[in-house]
Design a protein around this motif. Structure first.
Motif, PDB file in Angstrom:
ATOM      1  N   THR A  91       0.890  -1.003  -0.064  1.00  0.00           N
ATOM      2  CA  THR A  91       0.046  -0.074  -0.005  1.00  0.00           C
ATOM      3  C   THR A  91       0.912   1.388   0.058  1.00  0.00           C
ATOM      4  O   THR A  91       1.891   1.306   0.673  1.00  0.00           O
ATOM      5  N   LEU A 101      -2.858   0.445  -4.083  1.00  0.00           N
ATOM      6  CA  LEU A 101      -2.951  -0.666  -3.677  1.00  0.00           C
ATOM      7  C   LEU A 101      -2.277  -1.629  -4.689  1.00  0.00           C
ATOM      8  O   LEU A 101      -2.835  -1.576  -5.662  1.00  0.00           O
ATOM      9  N   LYS A 110      -3.659  -0.386  -7.946  1.00  0.00           N
ATOM     10  CA  LYS A 110      -4.966   0.180  -8.290  1.00  0.00           C
ATOM     11  C   LYS A 110      -5.118   1.407  -7.447  1.00  0.00           C
ATOM     12  O   LYS A 110      -4.802   1.313  -6.095  1.00  0.00           O
ATOM     13  N   LYS A 111      -5.727   2.430  -7.813  1.00  0.00           N
ATOM     14  CA  LYS A 111      -5.609   3.646  -6.987  1.00  0.00           C
ATOM     15  C   LYS A 111      -6.952   3.523  -6.047  1.00  0.00           C
ATOM     16  O   LYS A 111      -7.827   3.078  -6.668  1.00  0.00           O
ATOM     17  N   ILE A 112      -6.954   3.758  -4.937  1.00  0.00           N
ATOM     18  CA  ILE A 112      -7.953   3.690  -4.070  1.00  0.00           C
ATOM     19  C   ILE A 112      -8.452   5.231  -3.909  1.00  0.00           C
ATOM     20  O   ILE A 112      -7.595   5.942  -3.147  1.00  0.00           O
ATOM     21  N   SER A 113      -9.649   5.495  -3.868  1.00  0.00           N
ATOM     22  CA  SER A 113     -10.077   6.832  -3.516  1.00  0.00           C
ATOM     23  C   SER A 113     -10.869   6.805  -2.341  1.00  0.00           C
ATOM     24  O   SER A 113     -11.994   5.991  -2.164  1.00  0.00           O
ATOM     25  N   LEU A 114     -10.289   7.203  -1.135  1.00  0.00           N
ATOM     26  CA  LEU A 114     -10.979   6.757   0.237  1.00  0.00           C
ATOM     27  C   LEU A 114     -11.822   8.154   0.526  1.00  0.00           C
ATOM     28  O   LEU A 114     -11.555   9.156   0.862  1.00  0.00           O
ATOM     29  N   LEU A 115     -13.265   7.904   0.440  1.00  0.00           N
ATOM     30  CA  LEU A 115     -14.089   8.831   0.719  1.00  0.00           C
ATOM     31  C   LEU A 115     -14.536   8.803   2.392  1.00  0.00           C
ATOM     32  O   LEU A 115     -15.295   9.769   2.658  1.00  0.00           O
ATOM     33  N   ALA A 116     -14.242   7.588   2.743  1.00  0.00           N
ATOM     34  CA  ALA A 116     -14.734   7.311   4.157  1.00  0.00           C
ATOM     35  C   ALA A 116     -13.562   7.065   5.073  1.00  0.00           C
ATOM     36  O   ALA A 116     -12.856   6.093   4.956  1.00  0.00           O
ATOM     37  N   SER A 118     -13.514   6.712   8.275  1.00  0.00           N
ATOM     38  CA  SER A 118     -13.739   6.061   9.278  1.00  0.00           C
ATOM     39  C   SER A 118     -13.537   4.423   9.076  1.00  0.00           C
ATOM     40  O   SER A 118     -13.574   3.841   9.851  1.00  0.00           O
ATOM     41  N   GLN A 119     -13.234   4.042   7.803  1.00  0.00           N
ATOM     42  CA  GLN A 119     -12.788   2.686   7.521  1.00  0.00           C
ATOM     43  C   GLN A 119     -11.671   2.529   8.314  1.00  0.00           C
ATOM     44  O   GLN A 119     -10.789   3.153   8.422  1.00  0.00           O
ATOM     45  N   THR A 122      -6.801  -1.518   6.797  1.00  0.00           N
ATOM     46  CA  THR A 122      -6.249  -2.798   6.447  1.00  0.00           C
ATOM     47  C   THR A 122      -6.655  -3.877   7.719  1.00  0.00           C
ATOM     48  O   THR A 122      -5.759  -4.632   7.920  1.00  0.00           O
TER      49      THR A 122
ATOM     50  N   ILE B 125     -10.401   2.167  -7.473  1.00  0.00           N
ATOM     51  CA  ILE B 125     -11.461   1.853  -6.613  1.00  0.00           C
ATOM     52  C   ILE B 125     -11.990   2.767  -5.720  1.00  0.00           C
ATOM     53  O   ILE B 125     -11.036   3.508  -5.263  1.00  0.00           O
ATOM     54  N   ILE B 127     -13.883   3.743  -2.277  1.00  0.00           N
ATOM     55  CA  ILE B 127     -14.300   3.286  -0.915  1.00  0.00           C
ATOM     56  C   ILE B 127     -14.939   4.665  -0.497  1.00  0.00           C
ATOM     57  O   ILE B 127     -14.065   5.479  -0.176  1.00  0.00           O
TER      58      ILE B 127
END
Lengths: 255, 753
Positions: A91, A101, A110-116, A118-119, A122, B125, B127
């Motif tokens: 990561t 990731l 892969k690009k991860i777009s983190l909108l939350a 609070s997740q 890993t 992706i 999330i």
């Protein structure tokens, strides 16, 4: 007339008695938090082996291990080495909340777009909000709420919107300004998580040898231990490119 | 001669009892104090799941899966409105979600406003949250976009929001050590305080269990005093003395305290069936003392002590016999019952009956012998002129002697008619049938069936490596196969998640071909709470979760057969497949209703014939004694058939309870008749006196017992309402049969001889 003057003077005196400590206290709190940030972000870069131990309510443990590289506060690369079936997964966190990731079994990162935020990060008890690289002093308004022989206790209120926390209470070591404990309170005012820090001094920096985060509701905990920590290794930005996530021997074939 | 010797023995025994009266009274008081103290440890358990037997593989697997994957501690708040996709509704969902999250004992809450959304985008992706809880959609376009996103995705449509967009679920999970009733109570209290504009319903095991517990407690608090007062009034009218009211009730209350105290002491719990033990014992437990008192009143003796000894020695055998047969009725549940709670009910009502019997033999004569002299002759005189004797029993006796064959024909016709009604009886094991129409839980259950595919959980358990592509592919096929059934709306499993994530990474949804690919996709799922609901900790077990729609038993059987075919064809060395769920338990429970009914009735009737025959030393007497009660039970079933009252876990108890209580009337008639007939050799005279004296006690007993049971029609649970009504009906039937059919049989038998 004299009487009015006297009353006015008395008023000024009394308000200053009330207000001055507040301002001093607020300044102190800010300065203390800044000192904590400075201590945490002192090294230019670092390389370490990170052991992650997850323990569930029933006492069952799961272990992970990763090689970690970090430059400044906001460039961080984790390459997992254990468990074996997840070895090679990487990561990469970059400035501006950008995250990538890499799953070796699927080739391209892969690009991860983190909108939350609070997740969970890993599968640990740390959320992405907890792992935010921005300094605490830029994200929180501090207030000094207690002082003992050994610690200052600061109450941090988020200065940004969409936080999962109403406040974080930090115990700050009086001698060296590192955190010893952080308590997280949700928006309903309930204590939901507790992080215990064990700082040690190595060479010229203090760093958290172990951090244990406990989720009080889920009764789940994550212990992160830093091993073989090396500071100021002269890491360059090239060590934090998306391509750098792919092991060298696989890069050509993937291309 | 033999009778005389036997009578001397009995009299000597009663004399001993009266001789130790102080000791007996002190012992009874001490024991009542001790066991009364134990009642505080008695807890209510209204969870039907916990009452399912461990020897039924379906029930055992359902309990195990529920515990392991957390299905048993999941509660649901349903919000119903005209359209969920409105800002103010989303605000309400968010408020309820936040409120529940803040409650101690709740570990997780899932709703439209906090669900994670993972979707593919041009760059990778994404999330995020399905709805940004801090910035709820407000414009028409935003709300329509949300509607489209939710209703087009199988993960949300039908599981969080109804397909028509008018209802939404807020699902919460309780921690395993949480006090279910406290948390469920808080959920209800807090959500009520929010003043939601939507219609609110509660469902799911914790809410249902708590609701039933509340109904049980309020039933107990409301109904016991009513039954108590009603029986007291009937006794007051019948005996017209304080002791006639006080002593039967005292016996019943002590028997209740002892039975409930022992339940608490031994760690048993009150269930929705054992909830009515106090009312049953109040009605049944007073009966034996009524017979003792009735006989004491009839004995004319200047010495109260001697009158008590004489009267008790007359009545002791029929009282013991009546208690044994009643206990047989209750104990017969142990052999045929499917649910543990029915077995416990049988054990403790039998125990309570035993206590009532012992008290009426030991305690009541002890107390009576200490009371002041009671002029039995005055009482007898008054009794003979009473309404019951004069207006009811005397004309009845005349009718019996004059037209025995008419009476026999009338009974035969009634029985034939009832037999035709038996074929109309239907069975029901559906939870909806426990609550009257309009009840909030019944409405919630209805809404869940209409909009969310039901509430009856179905689990398909796969034992094998959950990261093996072959196993996951079978899971996927199984889910698709299930969804072809008209009663399965949707399914959820780890295979769905893996296929969806694979789609995000590779662009092609489906189970990856290689195990190492699945192991790496697993990295994205780590820490996700859904994982614990789908796979075991060691990844060697996984479940497909679903809900079954139809309450119809035939549909459940069809589905079971349909799934059996798939399981047989697809179980292999890599994975073993097993299926369970409430529909499967319902099938067994339904079958057990018939088996239980036939089993317990047959056992009870055989034992009654043997016991009555042995004690009365006459097999024909044993056989005759069962005539009235068999007639009453046939009529009972006939009424159930014609009135459309279903055979369910409440009404399945009626026949055996009715047999146990109703047989007492025949026993009193036969033993009194035999006693007089042996003494005088004059059958008509013996029968006349039997009808006038024992008939009186029987009528008083019927009124008080039936009155006590009729109180149950005010219960808030339908099975108990039916239970009360039907017991009262069978009491009326068996008493009338004991006073008409049985004497007619005796007249005809003795006329021939």
């Amino acid at each position: 007339m004299i009487q009015i003057k006297q009353v006015f003077a008395l008023f000024l005196l009394s308000t200053s008695i009330i207000l001055i400590p507040c301002t001093v206290q607020s300044q102190d709190a800010k300065a203390l938090l800044k000192k904590m940030d400075d201590l945490m972000m002192a090294p230019k870069d670092r390389i370490a082996t990170v052991e992650i131990l997850l323990e569930n309510k029933g006492g069952k443990e799961k272990a992970r291990e990763a090689e970690m590289k970090q430059k400044g506060a906001d460039k961080r690369l984790y390459r997992y080495t254990k468990p074996e079936n997840q070895a090679g997964i990487a990561t990469l966190s970059l400035p501006g909340g950008e995250m990538w990731l890499y799953l070796p079994a699927f080739g391209k990162p892969k690009k991860i777009s983190l909108l939350a935020k609070s997740q969970a990060f890993t599968g640990t008890d740390f959320s992405y909000e907890d792992m935010d690289p921005k300094p605490y002093s830029e994200r929180f308004d501090p207030k000094l709420i207690n002082s003992t022989d050994k610690i200052w206790q600061l109450e941090l209120t988020p200065s940004y919107e969409k936080s999962d926390y109403s406040k974080i209470v930090v115990d700050l070591d009086k001698t060296n300004y590192f955190p010893t404990k952080m308590e997280y309170f949700d928006n309903g005012g309930q204590k939901v998580k507790v992080a215990d820090y064990n700082y040690i001094y190595s060479g010229k920096y203090w760093y958290a040898k172990t951090v244990t985060m406990k989720d009080l509701k889920k009764e789940h905990s994550t212990e992160i231990t830093m091993k073989e920590v090396k500071f100021d290794q002269g890491l360059s930005d090239d060590d934090f490119t998306v391509e750098s996530m792919i092991p060298a021997d696989k890069r050509k074939t993937d291309k | 001669m033999l009778i005389h010797i036997y009578h001397c023995y009995v009299q000597a025994f009663i004399e001993k009892i009266v001789g130790f009266r102080w000791l007996i009274i002190i012992l009874v008081i001490a024991l009542t104090g001790f066991l009364g103290f134990q009642i505080q440890y008695l807890t209510i358990n209204s969870d039907i799941l916990s009452s399912l037997p461990d020897d039924d593989p379906d029930a055992l697997l359902l309990k195990q899966i529920g515990e392991q994957f957390g299905g048993n501690n999941m509660g649901i708040v349903i919000l119903e409105t005209d359209d969920v996709f409105q800002t103010h509704v989303l605000k309400d969902i968010r408020t309820v979600t936040d409120t529940l999250e803040a409650l101690e004992g709740i570990t997780s809450v899932t709703s439209l406003t906090n669900m994670i959304s993972i979707k593919g985008s041009d760059f990778g992706i994404e999330i995020g949250k399905l709805v940004d809880e801090y910035d709820l959609p407000e414009s028409k376009e935003q709300l329509e976009a949300l509607r489209k996103q939710v209703l087009s995705n199988d993960l949300y449509r039908g599981s969080v929001v109804s397909a028509d967009g008018t209802a939404t679920l807020i699902i919460f999970t309780l921690s395993t050590d949480a006090d279910v009733r406290t948390v469920a109570g808080l959920v209800k209290q807090k959500t009520t305080h929010i003043n939601l504009s939507e219609k609110v319903y509660y469902i799911g095991s914790p809410m249902l269990v708590t609701y039933i517990s509340e109904l049980m407690t309020s039933d107990l608090i409301r109904l016991i005093p009513i039954a108590f007062i009603l029986i007291a009034l009937i006794l007051a009218v019948s005996f017209k003395t304080w002791r006639g009211v006080f002593l039967p009730l005292l016996t019943a209350v002590i028997a209740i305290v002892w039975a409930m105290g022992i339940m608490g002491l031994m760690g048993f719990q009150m269930s929705m069936i054992s909830n009515n033990i106090p009312i049953i014992l109040l009605a049944v437990g007073s009966a034996y003392t009524i017979h003792v008192l009735n006989r004491v009143n009839q004995v004319i003796h200047s010495d109260q002590r001697k009158a008590v000894i004489q009267a008790t020695s007359y009545v002791i055998i029929p009282v013991i016999l009546a208690a044994i047969t009643t206990m047989i009725g209750f104990v017969s549940f142990i052999f045929g019952a499917y649910l543990d709670m029915i077995r416990d009910f049988g054990i403790f009502t039998a125990l309570g009956t035993l206590f009532a019997c012992l008290l009426s033999i030991f305690f009541i004569p002890s107390v009576l012998s200490m009371l002041r002299y009671h002029d039995g002759s005055k009482f007898m005189d008054r009794k003979r002129k009473s309404f019951l004797s004069h207006r009811l029993l005397a004309p009845l006796k005349d009718l019996l002697f004059r037209h025995p064959k008419y009476i026999l024909t009338s009974w035969s016709l009634l029985i034939l008619l009832s037999i035709s009604g038996i074929f109309l009886i239907h069975r029901s094991v559906d939870i909806q049938d426990y609550f009257p129409k309009g009840d909030p839980t019944r409405e919630a259950e209805k809404l869940m069936i209409e909009k969310f595919g039901g509430t009856k959980p179905v689990f398909v358990l796969f034992e094998g490596n959950m990261q093996d592509p072959d196993v996951l592919k079978v899971m996927n096929r199984c889910a698709e196969y299930m969804e072809q059934s008209p009663d399965i709306t949707s399914t959820q499993s780890i295979a769905d998640l893996i296929a969806a994530i694979n789609g995000l990474i590779t662009g092609e949804p489906g189970i990856p071909e290689e195990q190492y690919q699945i192991e790496q996709l697993w990295f994205l799922l780590e820490g996700n709470e859904m994982l614990n609901r789908f796979v075991s900790e060691d990844l060697d077990e996984g479940v497909i979760m679903s809900r079954f729609k139809s309450p119809d038993n035939e549909s459940k059987k069809e589905f079971a057969a349909y799934m059996k075919r798939f399981i047989q064809e697809n179980s292999n060395e890599k994975c073993t497949i097993r299926i369970t769920g409430m529909p499967f338990v319902d099938i067994t429970m339904d079958r057990s209703l018939i088996n239980s009914q036939l089993g317990s009735l047959t056992i009870a009737i055989i034992f009654v014939i043997i016991v009555v025959g042995m004690i009365l030393r006459s097999f024909p007497s044993g056989l005759y004694a069962t005539f009235p009660i068999v007639a009453a039970i046939i009529i009972l079933f006939g009424v159930m058939g014609f009135a459309g009252i279903p055979l369910n876990i409440g009404t399945v108890l009626v026949a055996s309870v009715a047999l146990g209580i109703g047989i007492d009337y025949s026993i009193h008639v036969i033993s009194h008749f035999n006693h007089l007939f042996k003494a005088t050799g004059n059958a008509p005279q013996a029968l006349e006196e039997t009808i006038l004296i024992s008939g009186k006690a029987i009528m008083i007993n019927v009124f008080s017992v039936a009155g006590g049971f009729l109180v149950l029609i005010f219960s808030q649970m339908l099975p108990l309402q039916y239970f009360g009504l039907l017991i009262a009906l069978s009491m009326a039937g068996s008493s009338q049969a004991a006073l008409t059919l049985l004497p007619v049989v005796l007249i005809l038998v003795h006329r021939k001889s």
